[in-house]
Design a protein around this motif. Structure first.
Motif: not given
Length: 151
Positions: A98-106
């Motif tokens: 899954g994607l990380k929450p906003a502000g914690i981009s991979q």
């Protein structure tokens, strides 16, 4: 073997590599599988130093069919390839977890990402130090000197 730098561990029939075997290339790529008449023949797997692998069926040294699996477990499928195409730009680990929450981009497929020493650059196979102009691998072993650029 002595001329190519390869190593063979397996059976022989009439002086030729044949049967279940391991064939290690000088690049540290390793074939484990069936041999016949000195060639890959039957089921076998190529293991690459990067951790990826190719499981295949071989006929007289040529691949008949097979599957390539990247070191992170992603399998390549030519017909149904949806990884990093124009419709889905997620990393494979983002597809799996899954994607990380906003502000914690991979920023890479590696999660957590590799820690880059201050003042260094990650150049894909190691870290580059612009002061010493040396590239060391991720285990801090010397890889190469950076080439000088002519103007």
């Amino acid at each position: 073997m002595e001329y190519t730098g390869s190593q063979y561990i397996g059976e022989f029939v009439d002086g030729r590599m044949e049967g279940e075997a391991e064939y290690i290339l000088p690049t540290e790529t390793k074939y484990v599988g069936e041999m016949k008449d000195g060639m890959f023949h039957g089921q076998g797997t190529l293991y690459f130093p990067s951790g990826s692998r190719f499981d295949g069926i071989w006929e007289k040294g040529l691949v008949v069919k097979g599957t390539y699996t990247f070191s992170d477990g992603l399998q390549y499928d030519a017909k149904n390839w949806h990884y990093c195409d124009s419709y889905d730009r997620r990393f494979y680990t983002e597809i799996c977890y899954g994607l990380k929450p906003a502000g914690i981009s991979q920023l890479t497929n590696m999660d957590p990402p590799r820690k880059i020493p201050p003042g260094y650059y990650d150049c894909g196979d190691g870290f580059y130090n612009p002061i010493t102009r040396i590239v060391k691998d991720y285990r801090n072993r010397f890889l190469r000197n950076a080439e000088s650029q002519s103007h």
